[in-house]
Enzyme design. Sequence first.
Site, PDB file in Angstrom:
ATOM      1  N   ARG A   1      22.132  -0.525 105.072  1.00  0.00           N
ATOM      2  CA  ARG A   1      22.947  -1.731 105.135  1.00  0.00           C
ATOM      3  C   ARG A   1      22.083  -2.937 105.539  1.00  0.00           C
ATOM      4  NH1 ARG A   1      27.568  -4.297 104.253  1.00  0.00           N
ATOM      5  NH2 ARG A   1      28.958  -4.927 105.944  1.00  0.00           N
TER       6      ARG A   1
ATOM      7  N   ILE B   1      26.284  -6.437  97.332  1.00  0.00           N
ATOM      8  CA  ILE B   1      25.789  -7.751  97.755  1.00  0.00           C
ATOM      9  C   ILE B   1      26.963  -8.570  98.309  1.00  0.00           C
ATOM     10  CG2 ILE B   1      23.690  -7.923  96.390  1.00  0.00           C
ATOM     11  CD1 ILE B   1      25.252  -9.371  94.221  1.00  0.00           C
TER      12      ILE B   1
ATOM     13  N   THR C   1      31.601  -4.766  95.100  1.00  0.00           N
ATOM     14  CA  THR C   1      30.586  -3.786  95.457  1.00  0.00           C
ATOM     15  C   THR C   1      30.483  -2.843  94.257  1.00  0.00           C
ATOM     16  OG1 THR C   1      31.219  -4.077  97.750  1.00  0.00           O
ATOM     17  CG2 THR C   1      30.103  -2.039  97.257  1.00  0.00           C
TER      18      THR C   1
END
Length: 582
Positions: A119, A410, A391
């Site tokens: 992440r 993103i 996503t």
Amino acid sequence: MALFGSVYHPLTYLYNGASWILCQNTIAPSCVRTSEPEAYRSSPKSTATLARKEMVVTTHHLASKVGEQILAQGGNAIDAAVAIGYALAVVDPCCGNIGGGGFMLIRLANGKEIFLNFRERAPLAATPDMYLDAQGKPIKSLSTQGYLAVGVPGTVKGLDTALSKYGTMSRTQVMAPAIALAKVGFILYDADAKILQQAKSKVQSDPAASAIFLKQGSRVYQSGDRPIQTDLARTLETISQQGVDAFYQGQIAREIASYSQKQGGILQIEDFTNYKVTESPPLRCSYRGYEVVTTPPPGGGVTLCQMLNILEGYQIPKLERTSSQRWHLMLSAMFFAYRDRNTYLGDPDFVNIPVKRLLSADYTRSLRAQIPQQQALSPKSDTNTPEGNNTTHYSVIDRQGNAVSVTYTINSYFGAGVVAGNTGFLLNNEMDDFTAKVGVANSYGLKQGEKNAIAPFKQPLSSMSPTIVLKDGKPLLITGSPGGSTIPTTVLQVISNVIDYGMSVESAVNTPRIHYQGSPNWVLTEPFALPSQTVQQLWDRGYKVVPFVSWGAAESIGIDREMREIWGVNDVRKPAGAAAGN
């Protein structure tokens, strides 16, 4: 099975065979008039693909083909997952990425389970009040558009970590298909063109981004066009040849940091050199004799498991799937899980998270005791609306039985809308997933707590929930979804459809969905999710049921116990996607 589309007037929403009219800024059954276009009465062709040995399902048919080819060449599921991750960065730029981050859940054939967390992280110069004005109010778009919205990307290091530790092929082998797609380009289908057409408003203010995602820098791409991404091909080649150091210590990192500093951002080279991927055991819970393997914090697995724990105390399979009583229990479980998500969850490296207590039998019983027999739980009402598909998720299983579930992002469609110089890829706007101000909703309507406050190198709380369901120790279902805050409820409904109602994976994935997170106090429903009578009964119970048309694609794989049949299901909500297997 309903056919999903997008034939919606701005003030009219097709719902359950009727047109719901937005009247006086509220949506209610009193606004119903009957009307059902013929297209909505037809069924789509099957989105399921049968294989005997191995399967990949992704949100783009070319990425699926890449994964299939890697498996056919003798690669394992991890090799295929890494190749797919890079391919999606080329063919699905709204959501696939090397400028973002995500989670990879791996279950090896020998039973070993791994959760890889790549992440994004807050830059070292980040501060808790960086998106607030002098009066302490959030500044519009500051956390969603431009370089100040960008978190430190983790995808490249995450994919490389997976490949080096659990793959069998070289970096050059798995990256070659993505490099070829970027160099040669690919013909856009209608679904591809529609996605790129949505990029214009996001990227047109950034010269580098508009040069890539707009035709000749100003016009939208159309079906039949072949965009070529020369800069991205060069970046991918550099990573392929030089490894992750090229991204985190070399020219790529320097270019991103330089552009960030020039454009009001705070990224610096130290953010990249200090970035680390973490590896840990996944979170596990059970549901009616099935094992659910999913993401620990900062992912959405706690929210998913908390909902499953609450529902296991009720005879859900004995209730009609679309009945108001079943959905009253489902919505109550969602309410408590999201309340606790926003209160207790964050980056476990920075805050103490009471996972054991939240998932304990005693705490679960106490929540069930608070669910009224007939009435909805009563949160504060507001009018923020969650967003949807931004996503991407994909699932892989190989002939040895290695299974991989990946969700990466993103954040918003086309991220922060910026490309640094000649790097060729979009940067994320993941900083919006932090709590900019306690009590103020983010882009997904989530009012998160102090535990998710911004801090240097902290990871923002995530809803991403790549999941593998086991029966008797063998994979039964590989699933996950994009969709922001709707991700855990999407995965919940896929699991419930399979376990509680015996649906095929195709039906479980493509059945219309419902989402509720307490705040905003709206129950979001997909067209045809519920009969009109059930909608009215839920309104009578106090639920504000409204149509919502932007949902994530739960690209999933179902496996029989002996792996004689493997069904890959491309979610109908992502027509560019595909399942491919051998």
